[in-house]
Design an enzyme around this catalytic site. Structure first.
Site, short mmCIF file in Angstrom:
data_model
loop_
_atom_site.label_atom_id
_atom_site.label_comp_id
_atom_site.label_asym_id
_atom_site.label_seq_id
_atom_site.Cartn_x
_atom_site.Cartn_y
_atom_site.Cartn_z
N SER A 8 0.84 -1.20 0.00
CA SER A 8 0.00 0.00 0.00
C SER A 8 0.87 1.25 0.00
CB SER A 8 -0.91 0.01 1.23
OG SER A 8 -1.63 1.22 1.23
N HIS A 33 -1.11 -1.08 -4.40
CA HIS A 33 -2.41 -0.74 -3.79
C HIS A 33 -2.42 0.77 -3.52
CE1 HIS A 33 -6.10 -1.63 -1.54
NE2 HIS A 33 -5.69 -0.72 -0.66
N ASP A 35 -4.63 3.95 -2.18
CA ASP A 35 -5.77 4.34 -1.34
C ASP A 35 -6.18 5.78 -1.61
OD1 ASP A 35 -6.17 2.00 0.35
OD2 ASP A 35 -4.17 2.44 1.14
N MET A 37 -8.72 8.67 -0.37
CA MET A 37 -9.61 9.05 0.75
C MET A 37 -10.06 10.49 0.56
SD MET A 37 -7.30 7.60 3.84
CE MET A 37 -6.66 5.92 3.84
N HIS A 66 -8.20 1.68 -4.50
CA HIS A 66 -9.22 1.48 -3.45
C HIS A 66 -9.82 2.84 -3.13
CE1 HIS A 66 -9.81 0.36 1.12
NE2 HIS A 66 -10.96 0.56 0.49
N MET A 68 -12.03 5.19 -1.14
CA MET A 68 -12.76 5.44 0.10
C MET A 68 -13.39 6.83 -0.04
SD MET A 68 -9.90 3.80 2.57
CE MET A 68 -8.71 3.80 1.22
N MET A 137 -12.12 -5.27 4.63
CA MET A 137 -11.35 -4.35 5.47
C MET A 137 -11.12 -4.99 6.82
SD MET A 137 -10.67 -1.83 3.55
CE MET A 137 -9.73 -1.01 4.82
N ASP A 175 -7.29 -6.04 3.66
CA ASP A 175 -6.65 -4.73 3.72
C ASP A 175 -6.69 -4.16 5.14
OD1 ASP A 175 -5.58 -2.30 3.10
OD2 ASP A 175 -7.29 -1.58 1.93
#
Ligand code: DX5
Ligand code: ZN
Length: 216
Positions: A8, A33, A35, A37, A66, A68, A137, A175
């Site tokens: 990540s 990966h 992320d 957000m 991913h 979010m 998660m 994750d």
């Protein structure tokens, strides 16, 4: 098929992003990966499109993005344009999940759905065959470096049973708080992809740590 390792990038050194991308390229990692957000769906803001484009310039492996974020449908096309190969949205952020999954696939990406720790895997029973990936998660999303939630093993086992019974063939990704201490048990429960942020990037030798996770 052996399991995949997805470091990540949230835990990478953003001042040395090219160096860290090259480390992942030259390691036994399978995916990057990434992320995203938005400060609304989760109480933190990570990075957005310009940074992902920069990662994509250097990354030579699958980009596993991913999201979010609330209302992810707004940006599906954009994530395709900046290099996403797998695009995962949150179950809790999608009012019309089936439509969102089709939209992701229509753009030529693999479609994933992520489940918060409190969200039952059974809620996916009507879309199992529409999925390429389910991300369980194992922490509450929003931050790296949190402790692994033990109930994850039960969820992975239940999802693995649902997958078998339905004949669906999505990958199960875990994750949050993943390391060599819990990797074997997760794989035995049915996991296929292990995301690891802090465990990789905060270690003395990230390349070796990735190899250790791959060898579990
Ligand atoms: C958490 C993110 C994770 C995070 C994992 O919201 O989705 O991908 O980067 O970090 P670690 O492995 O440090 O728990
Ligand atoms: Zn993630």
């Amino acid at each position: 098929m052996s399991h995949k390792i997805a470091p990540s990038i949230l835990a990478a050194d953003f001042g040395n992003l090219q160096r860290d991308c090259e480390m992942v390229n030259n390691s036994q990692a399978d995916w990057f990966h990434i992320d995203v957000m938005d400060g609304v769906f989760v109480p933190n803001i990570s990075y957005g499109m310009p940074v992902i484009s920069a990662i994509n310039k250097h990354a030579e492996k699958t980009l596993d993005v991913h999201l979010m974020i609330v209302d992810p449908d707004r940006y599906i096309k954009t994530f395709k344009e900046i290099g996403a190969d797998v695009l995962t949205v949150h179950y809790e952020a999608c009012t019309h999940l089936h439509r969102t999954l089709q939209a992701i696939k229509n753009e030529g990406m693999k479609a994933g759905v992520a489940l918060n720790p409190h969200t039952s895997v059974h809620l996916l029973s009507d879309v199992l065959k529409d999925l390429d990936l389910v991300c369980i998660m194992s922490v509450n999303p929003g931050f790296g470096g949190q402790s692994f939630i033990e109930n994850t093993y039960n969820k992975v086992k239940q999802l693995s049973i649902l997958r078998k019974e339905s004949g669906a063939n999505f990958l199960i990704e875990i994750d949050g708080g993943v390391g060599t201490a819990n990797a074997r048990k997760l794989l035995d429960a049915g996991a296929d992809v292990l995301v690891a942020g802090s465990f990789v990037f905060k270690s003395d030798n990230p390349t070796q740590t990735i190899a250790d996770l791959k060898a579990v």
